[in-house]
Design a protein around this motif. Structure first.
Motif, mmCIF file in Angstrom:
data_model
loop_
_atom_site.group_PDB
_atom_site.id
_atom_site.type_symbol
_atom_site.label_atom_id
_atom_site.label_comp_id
_atom_site.label_asym_id
_atom_site.label_seq_id
_atom_site.Cartn_x
_atom_site.Cartn_y
_atom_site.Cartn_z
ATOM 1 N N UNK A 174 -4.950 -15.672 -49.813
ATOM 2 C CA UNK A 174 -6.069 -16.281 -48.662
ATOM 3 C C UNK A 174 -5.353 -17.707 -48.469
ATOM 4 N N UNK A 175 -4.956 -18.454 -49.460
ATOM 5 C CA UNK A 175 -4.630 -19.743 -48.914
ATOM 6 C C UNK A 175 -3.458 -19.827 -47.974
ATOM 7 N N UNK A 201 -1.806 -25.685 -51.143
ATOM 8 C CA UNK A 201 -2.090 -25.191 -52.208
ATOM 9 C C UNK A 201 -1.710 -26.160 -53.577
ATOM 10 N N UNK A 202 -2.350 -26.717 -54.090
ATOM 11 C CA UNK A 202 -2.116 -27.764 -55.314
ATOM 12 C C UNK A 202 -1.880 -27.111 -56.403
ATOM 13 N N UNK A 212 -5.266 -25.136 -56.829
ATOM 14 C CA UNK A 212 -6.530 -25.490 -55.933
ATOM 15 C C UNK A 212 -6.396 -25.504 -54.195
ATOM 16 N N UNK A 213 -6.905 -24.650 -53.768
ATOM 17 C CA UNK A 213 -6.706 -24.499 -52.201
ATOM 18 C C UNK A 213 -7.745 -25.668 -51.463
ATOM 19 N N UNK A 214 -7.177 -26.501 -50.906
ATOM 20 C CA UNK A 214 -7.974 -27.613 -50.311
ATOM 21 C C UNK A 214 -7.464 -28.220 -49.102
ATOM 22 N N UNK A 215 -8.199 -28.110 -48.048
ATOM 23 C CA UNK A 215 -7.619 -28.749 -46.617
ATOM 24 C C UNK A 215 -7.985 -30.367 -46.885
ATOM 25 N N UNK A 270 1.854 -30.994 -54.886
ATOM 26 C CA UNK A 270 1.651 -30.141 -53.706
ATOM 27 C C UNK A 270 2.519 -28.969 -53.571
ATOM 28 N N UNK A 271 1.977 -27.779 -54.023
ATOM 29 C CA UNK A 271 2.923 -26.725 -54.245
ATOM 30 C C UNK A 271 3.527 -25.948 -53.195
ATOM 31 N N UNK A 272 2.536 -25.684 -52.271
ATOM 32 C CA UNK A 272 2.681 -24.967 -50.802
ATOM 33 C C UNK A 272 1.928 -25.607 -49.782
ATOM 34 N N UNK A 273 2.721 -25.836 -48.534
ATOM 35 C CA UNK A 273 2.035 -26.167 -47.378
ATOM 36 C C UNK A 273 1.844 -27.707 -47.488
ATOM 37 N N UNK A 274 0.939 -28.044 -46.500
ATOM 38 C CA UNK A 274 0.567 -29.484 -46.711
ATOM 39 C C UNK A 274 1.547 -30.292 -45.944
#
Length: 363
Positions: free
Chosen positions: A255-256, A263-264, A292-295, A317-321
């Motif tokens: 979902x993330x 994804x943190x 943690x999934x957080x926008x 900050x593992x993935x994205x962002x």
């Protein structure tokens, strides 16, 4: 010309020209870590430098070249009823043992068995001057002096090219079972810490969306006794569930990625209470690892890091962002100086994976 000599030529040329290199094996973790300071860096491909150098099952040690597929190593160990107990994630079919150690990531079994670095016994490294350096050995008692071989775990290839690594392996457990419980986040954290203080054969935990999964591993009698004591609902086909968690194919991670939400990865003391950070969470390692999934913007990222740091932990900050503010928790000034000295000693021209671990201005 052998692969090591070819690597030496490429490294020496890069150092002479101050041209950065991007070390890559299977490329399954290209997304992990900081934004590369030089996007046009030449690729140093490790896949030709492959093969198991030494493996004696009775010694519980395997030595392999960096480009050896991780799946190949795990299959060989499985034939002898052994395993890499830190349960490293692959994140793709092409994962190599060199990339596994360089990334330093561990799976669900880490809380009970140890992290990647705990299983690195020795290594051969090609440094930025073209020299091949050997560290450690092939036995656990070889720990005299500064343990550089373990320091390479999680270094993201910024200190040099890991040519070869020796890893401790362990026997597979005789029995395993997974239990599922319906409980809140607060109750799950409390119960995990209570159970962690008891002589129970715990080898994995994952809480998400009101459900806690608990894996038990060990002697058949110990697993059976723990199941009777803990209760809960037995989970069929549990191996597939833990594979989904390890490889981040569980619905929480899917979902993330589908929502492109950052994804943190949060590392905190296991006794830390529920963290109100404005996003969904998946909790592992007895409460010590929280996803943690957080926008949010840069201010949100800073708030996450400050909250986690106040708990005695750190946030990645593992993935994205937006990676512009750094991926990993900034180092304290004293540690940053040590990091910079190590980088200068092993890679004077700063050609290896610049910016992958910390921004070059901080290294």
């Amino acid at each position: 010309m052998g692969t090591t000599e070819r690597f030496q030529e490429q490294v020496l040329a890069a150092a002479r020209d101050r041209a950065p290199l991007c070390i890559r094996g299977g490329g399954t973790k290209d997304w992990y870590g900081g934004a590369h300071a030089a996007p046009q860096a030449a690729i140093l491909d490790t896949r030709d430098h492959a093969g198991v150098v030494d493996y004696e099952p009775t010694e519980l040690v395997i030595t392999a070249r960096c480009g050896t597929p991780l799946a190949e190593i795990e299959a060989l160990l499985a034939r002898h009823n052994q395993m890499l107990a830190f349960e490293p994630p692959h994140f793709g079919a092409g994962a190599t043992v060199g990339g596994t150690v360089a990334a330093g990531l561990s799976g669900p079994r880490r809380a009970s068995s140890g992290a990647t670095r705990d299983f690195v016994l020795g290594a051969r490294l090609l440094d930025g001057k073209g020299d091949v350096l050997a560290f450690g050995g092939k036995v656990m008692k070889n720990v005299a002096g500064y343990d550089v071989s373990r320091m390479l775990a999680g270094s993201m290839g910024t200190l040099g090219l890991l040519l070869e690594v020796s890893l401790k392996v362990l026997p597979r457990p005789f029995a395993e079972a997974t239990l599922r419980f319906e409980m809140s986040e607060i109750d799950a954290i409390r119960r995990l810490n209570e159970w962690g203080g008891q002589p129970l054969p715990l080898s994995g935990s994952a809480w998400c969306g009101g459900q806690l999964a608990l894996r038990l591993s060990g002697a058949e009698a110990a697993v059976d006794a723990a199941m009777r004591l803990l209760g809960g609902e037995a989970v069929p086909d549990a191996a597939a569930f833990w594979m989904e968690v390890r490889e981040q194919r569980h619905a929480f991670f899917s979902n993330a990625m589908a929502n492109a939400a950052p994804l943190w990865r949060l590392s905190v003391p296991s006794t830390t209470g529920a963290l109100a950070l404005g996003g969904d969470q998946l909790i592992e390692w007895g409460g010590a690892q929280r996803w943690l999934r957080a926008d949010g913007d840069a201010a949100t990222a800073q708030a996450i890091r400050q909250t986690v740091q106040a708990c005695g932990g750190h946030a990645t900050l593992f993935r994205g962002g937006d990676k512009g503010g750094g991926v990993f928790q900034p180092l304290a000034p004293a540690l940053a100086r040590i990091h910079a000295r190590m980088k200068d000693a092993f890679d004077p021209a700063h050609v290896f994976n610049p910016g992958r671990l910390y921004p070059e201005s901080a290294s």
